[in-house]
Design a protein around this motif. Structure first.
Motif, PDB file in Angstrom:
ATOM      1  N   ARG A  65       0.830  -1.204   0.000  1.00 44.62           N
ATOM      2  CA  ARG A  65       0.000   0.000   0.000  1.00 44.62           C
ATOM      3  C   ARG A  65       0.868   1.260   0.000  1.00 44.62           C
ATOM      4  NH1 ARG A  65      -4.541  -2.291   4.189  1.00 44.62           N
ATOM      5  NH2 ARG A  65      -5.637  -3.535   2.649  1.00 44.62           N
ATOM      6  N   ILE A  66       1.923   1.191   0.784  1.00 45.85           N
ATOM      7  CA  ILE A  66       2.847   2.343   0.781  1.00 45.85           C
ATOM      8  C   ILE A  66       3.439   2.525  -0.612  1.00 45.85           C
ATOM      9  CG2 ILE A  66       5.047   3.186   1.678  1.00 45.85           C
ATOM     10  CD1 ILE A  66       4.342   1.766   4.306  1.00 45.85           C
ATOM     11  N   ALA A  67       3.804   1.397  -1.220  1.00 44.17           N
ATOM     12  CA  ALA A  67       4.402   1.470  -2.553  1.00 44.17           C
ATOM     13  C   ALA A  67       3.401   2.008  -3.568  1.00 44.17           C
ATOM     14  CB  ALA A  67       4.898   0.092  -2.975  1.00 44.17           C
ATOM     15  N   ILE A  68       2.127   1.621  -3.428  1.00 43.11           N
ATOM     16  CA  ILE A  68       1.097   2.125  -4.354  1.00 43.11           C
ATOM     17  C   ILE A  68       0.998   3.637  -4.226  1.00 43.11           C
ATOM     18  CG2 ILE A  68      -1.401   2.199  -4.716  1.00 43.11           C
ATOM     19  CD1 ILE A  68      -1.421  -0.826  -4.209  1.00 43.11           C
ATOM     20  N   LEU A 642       2.785  -0.006 -10.927  1.00 40.97           N
ATOM     21  CA  LEU A 642       1.542   0.296 -10.220  1.00 40.97           C
ATOM     22  C   LEU A 642       0.517  -0.816 -10.430  1.00 40.97           C
ATOM     23  CD1 LEU A 642      -0.125   2.291  -8.548  1.00 40.97           C
ATOM     24  CD2 LEU A 642      -0.835   3.367 -10.675  1.00 40.97           C
ATOM     25  N   GLY A 643       0.406  -1.275 -11.687  1.00 42.09           N
ATOM     26  CA  GLY A 643      -0.529  -2.366 -11.977  1.00 42.09           C
ATOM     27  C   GLY A 643      -0.194  -3.609 -11.177  1.00 42.09           C
ATOM     28  N   LEU A 644       1.085  -3.949 -11.162  1.00 43.29           N
ATOM     29  CA  LEU A 644       1.507  -5.149 -10.421  1.00 43.29           C
ATOM     30  C   LEU A 644       1.223  -5.001  -8.928  1.00 43.29           C
ATOM     31  CD1 LEU A 644       4.898  -5.934 -12.187  1.00 43.29           C
ATOM     32  CD2 LEU A 644       2.780  -7.221 -12.346  1.00 43.29           C
ATOM     33  N   LEU A 645       1.477  -3.815  -8.413  1.00 46.92           N
ATOM     34  CA  LEU A 645       1.236  -3.588  -6.982  1.00 46.92           C
ATOM     35  C   LEU A 645      -0.241  -3.718  -6.654  1.00 46.92           C
ATOM     36  CD1 LEU A 645       3.656  -0.607  -6.277  1.00 46.92           C
ATOM     37  CD2 LEU A 645       3.788  -2.889  -5.314  1.00 46.92           C
TER      38      LEU A 645
END
Lengths: 659, 301
Positions: A65-68, A642-645
């Protein structure tokens, strides 16, 4: 991470939103409760492992979530690499400045249209490639500044024009714009990069600290060729011939036809064949109509560059030379009289001014300046010693001998590199004038190699420069040299006017001497013969004289008025009639700039420091470059991440839900 | 089904917890139970005829003496005289896990010994011989079956003096208790069965081998039946002193899975060995639990 930069760094503040999932995670985290239970036999190992896995999964979910959030923020902040100088073309807040070479060499026609048209197509492609909010500015030659590019909007200026390139003006405007904005600008130059333009770009890239992207779009044709015709000598007086030269560059001219057009008549005609990269001189016999008038020569067939297929001529053209005599007394009147005696059509009536009356404008409007017998230096004359203040002049310095060596003499001699103060030498017996050799440029017109009627009693020695005329004791009577400002100085060892130290003005040697000295000086500074080139700025021949002139085209339509402006010029080639106020009208032929037709192209060569920021591409290469801008791999990668995350987040969330 | 009347409705563990005397507690339960039955068809475990009584509406018609009805046209129910030919043993688990209670109320051991006392009361009242075996990892105390009132006092005293302690080795203890049984009879096993199911089954199998009519009262805390926790837990095993850290959801998932498997194995074995079993939770009223056990016994062929 020093390589990473952002087009919109303010969006990085949104990274604080990354704290939201962290806070949610910690708020959702519960306090461990101690439970005394009857048996943990069902909760051993597997449960512990599963619990660890779950903790790890929750941590992974948090990190995801942080990465998103981070990736979304990065997408808004638009990262780019500092090592990719051309990344600024993707900057939504960026500005790109474009310059299209407006010189007539861009009128060269190829199968895909003229070079100028290809440049405009390239500009349109660039505009469609850049992000909508990215500002594309194009240099407007009429305004002398960059303006926002509007696709489809016709410019008020001609796409190509005669005259030198305005690249320097554009680069100065670019520097101003660069100082104004906060974002790093980009510069795109569309040109065929003829030798001169390429050299100018090289100089710019060397002189300017280039740390912004510069793209040079090289539009030169692949196999250029050109046929050109140039009038060499117009029919004059009874001469029935018009001399012209036909050049074939890049391709043989197997069969050409040269016509002389005078008014509505074809007054001459000749066939011509020229080998590749060679030229042929023609003498075309013209009818009487052309001999006293003006006209044009036309070469058929046409070629990709049409501007030099026609050249103009004016019969009996002569441009007079303006002489300014600076003298404080009447001793210099023989100089003006000598000029009048030579040829009235060659010299305008000389102006004579006192040393304290001379203004800068007077010096500037004169071709020849005679400083005769001045003892005190005038303030205005200092302009002669300064570099880049005046066009190249012929300066005839005649020293004053009455009161000994003057301060002006010292100044002139020092200016010409003579450190030692000149001495006034008194001859034991009168000295005659001797030409230094028989091949001298001064030879023609002189009656004798030695004139014994001349008697010089006193003279200055040594005199700076190459000796033009000697005295019989081998001392210099007149010497010529060109100073750092380009002025040709002719220094006489003894006064040129009436003076007790010599009898020059009383001899038959005097008029040829003045004529040859001035002719030598004019040839040294390249002042004659004068040619009008379309688009080239020239000194106003009437500047400072208090008179002006009206300029008409061949149909009698007024095209310009020359009055007090220092410079004048013609926009295009042709024949024009100049009507000075109070003087006889004359015709001038204006030629197309031959430098534009040379078809010598060269790619700009940035120095080692600027090499990283400068890209030189041809039209196809430019399309590839635009394609690389469109497909920003870094942004695409972010979208993929983003898609992968998001997929990972969904999987983790679903798994958590199942558990 | 006979519903308990209002007189027994407060025989819940919560109500009976303040009563410290097990004797009194058992008396209240049994008397309440009998009062609640109110002319119940229950007549103990013997088969000697005692008298007739009028049939009450709502009773099962199977209990009607149809011969009497045919002769007299009256619906009456036959009652039987108790006998003392039954040798019953109550096997009570007193391991430390029995001391667990998820609430502040009665723990499993309190509940179990109350049940045991009540059963002993019933047995003695029916003049059956009843004995008591308490065990944890081994047999702790054993009272051989007798049908006297003194025996009841001894059982209750034994129960009152015992407390949960030590680890469970339920299977081994049952096995060991079965060794001491030589007569055909009945065994009531009260335990939470937190032991290896194979050893438990082995013990049950041994009881059946000794021709013991076995009733299993599987006593659990409500939390042991329905384990629900959300928060992270530090689970402390009261028997082994072992600690396990895990989150509530995982604990719930794995406990349920483990418990389900454990229960399936035990139930499967009980079905195979023809053992009556009843899962009783400590939040149930005593009479309900006892009723279910007794009802199950009554329906046996």
């Amino acid at each position: 991470m020093s390589w990473l930069a952002f087009f919109r760094p303010l969006f990085l503040w949104a990274m604080l939103f990354a704290a939201v999932p962290i806070l949610i995670h910690f708020f959702q985290r519960r306090r461990t409760i101690r439970l005394d239970f009857s048996s943990v036999r069902f909760l051993r190992e597997a449960a512990v492992k599963a619990s660890r896995r779950k903790r790890l999964r929750r941590l992974l979910l948090l990190l995801t979530r942080i990465a998103i959030v981070a990736v979304i923020v990065l997408l808004f902040a638009r990262p780019y690499s500092r090592f990719d100088p051309f990344g600024s073309f993707r900057n939504p807040q960026g500005r790109t400045f474009a310059w299209i070479d407006p010189t007539i060499s861009m009128d060269y026609r190829t199968d895909a249209g003229t070079l100028a048209a290809r440049a405009r197509q390239g500009l349109a492609s660039l505009d469609s490639t850049l992000v909508h909010s990215h500002e594309l500015m194009v240099f407007e030659p009429c305004a002398g500044a960059f303006d926002v590019y509007e696709p489809g909007e016709e410019s008020e200026c001609e796409p190509v024009r005669h005259g030198p390139t305005n690249l320097g003006e554009a680069l100065r405007a670019f520097r101003r714009e660069r100082m104004r904005g906060t974002q790093l600008p980009s510069l795109v130059l569309f040109s065929d990069f003829q030798e001169g333009t390429a050299a100018l770009v090289d100089t710019f890239l060397l002189s300017d600290s280039v740390f912004y992207p510069v793209v040079c779009v090289w539009l030169a044709p692949r196999h250029p060729y050109n046929y050109a015709i140039r009038v060499g000598g117009a029919p004059e007086g009874p001469s029935p011939y018009l001399e012209c030269t036909v050049c074939a560059t890049g391709r043989e001219l197997a069969s050409g036809e040269v016509s002389v057009i005078s008014g509505a008549l074809r007054t001459g005609h000749e066939r011509v064949a020229v080998p590749r990269n060679d030229s042929a001189s023609l003498r075309i016999e013209t009818s009487a109509a052309a001999r006293n008038a003006h006209g044009a020569v036309r070469l058929v067939p046409a070629d990709p560059y049409p501007h030099d297929n026609v050249d103009h001529f004016v019969a009996r053209t002569r441009d007079a030379v303006r002489v300014l005599i600076v003298c404080d007394d009447a001793s210099c009147f023989p100089i003006a009289a000598a000029l009048g005696a030579i040829d009235g059509s060659l010299w305008y009536e000389p102006r004579t001014l006192g040393s304290q009356e001379v203004r800068f404008e007077d010096l500037d409007s004169a071709d020849v300046i005679v400083l005769a017998g001045l003892s005190r230096p005038a303030r205005a004359l200092q302009a002669l010693f300064a570099r880049r203040s005046l066009d190249a002049k012929v300066v005839v310095f005649s020293p004053a001998m009455d009161h000994g060596e003057s301060s002006l003499t010292r100044d002139v001699f020092r200016h010409l590199g003579v450190r030692a103060a000149p001495e006034i030498v008194r001859a034991e017996s009168p000295l005659s004038a001797v030409l230094p050799d028989t091949i001298s440029v001064l030879w023609r017109g002189f009656p004798l190699a030695r004139d014994r009627s001349v008697a010089v009693d006193r003279y200055l020695a040594p005199v700076p420069g190459d000796v033009l005329v000697r005295l019989s004791n081998r001392a210099a009577l007149a010497a010529g040299t060109v100073d750092s400002a380009g002025h040709c100085w002719i220094v006489l060892a003894t006064p040129l006017g009436i003076d007790p130290s010599n009898n020059l003005a009383e001899t038959g040697f005097y008029v040829p001497l003045v004529d040859r000295l001035l002719s030598f000086g004019l040839s040294s500074v390249g002042a004659r013969p004068h040619e009008w080139i379309a688009g080239r700025i020239e000194r106003n021949p009437y500047y400072g004289r208090g008179v002006g002139a009206h300029v008409f085209d061949v149909n009698g339509k007024p095209v310009a008025q020359w009055s007090s402006q220092p410079t004048v010029g013609f926009d295009g080639p042709g024949v024009f009639r100049v009507q000075p106020r109070g003087e006889a009208a004359y015709w001038v032929a204006v030629h197309a700039d031959p430098a534009e037709a040379r078809l010598v192209y060269r790619r700009p060569q940035p120095g080692p420091a600027a090499k990283r920021f400068v890209k030189v591409v041809d039209r196809e290469g430019f399309e590839e470059f635009l394609a690389s801008i469109r497909g920003s791999s870094r942004l695409n990668l972010l979208w993929v991440v983003l898609g992968l995350l998001i997929v990972l987040e969904i999987l983790l969330w679903q798994r958590r839900g199942r558990e | 089904m006979n519903e308990p009347k209002s007189g027994v409705s407060f025989l819940t563990p919560e109500h009976l917890t303040p009563i410290r005397s097990l004797n009194l507690r058992a008396k209240i339960i049994v008397e309440g139970l009998i009062a609640g039955l109110h002319r119940s068809p229950y007549h103990g475990f013997s088969a000697e005829f005692l008298e007739h009584r009028p049939y009450l509406p709502g009773e099962s018609i199977r209990n009607i003496d149809w011969r009497k009805f045919a002769r007299t046209d009256r619906t009456v129910v036959r009652l039987f005289e108790d006998e003392t030919n039954l040798y019953a043993r109550i096997l009570l688990d007193k391991s430390a896990s029995m001391g667990f209670s998820s609430r502040n109320g009665m723990n499993k051991y309190d509940y179990a010994r109350t049940i045991a006392a009540s059963l002993a009361w019933i047995f003695v009242r029916q003049r059956d011989a009843v004995g008591l075996v308490t065990f944890d990892d081994s047999i702790d105390a054993a009272l051989p079956p007798r049908s006297t009132n003194v025996q009841l006092k001894n059982i209750i005293a034994c129960l009152e003096n015992s407390a949960p302690s030590s680890a469970t080795r339920c299977g081994a203890a049952i096995d060991s208790a079965a060794h001491g049984i030589h007569k055909r009879g009945m065994c009531v096993l009260i335990s939470d069965l937190f032991d290896d199911p194979r050893s438990i089954i082995q013990g049950l199998r041994h009881l059946r081998f000794k021709r013991q009519d076995t009733v299993l009262i599987w006593l659990l805390d409500p939390l042991e039946v329905d384990f629900r926790r959300d928060a992270p837990l530090e689970v402390h095993d009261v028997e082994s002193d072992e600690r396990v850290f895990l989150d509530g959801e995982t604990a719930e998932r794995f406990y349920r899975r483990g418990m389900r498997g454990h229960r399936e194995q035990i139930e499967e074995a009980c079905r195979e060995l023809e053992i009556d079993w009843e899962i009783v939770t400590t939040d149930e009223p005593f009479h309900g639990a006892l009723m279910r056990v007794l009802e199950k016994r009554r329906r046996l062929p």
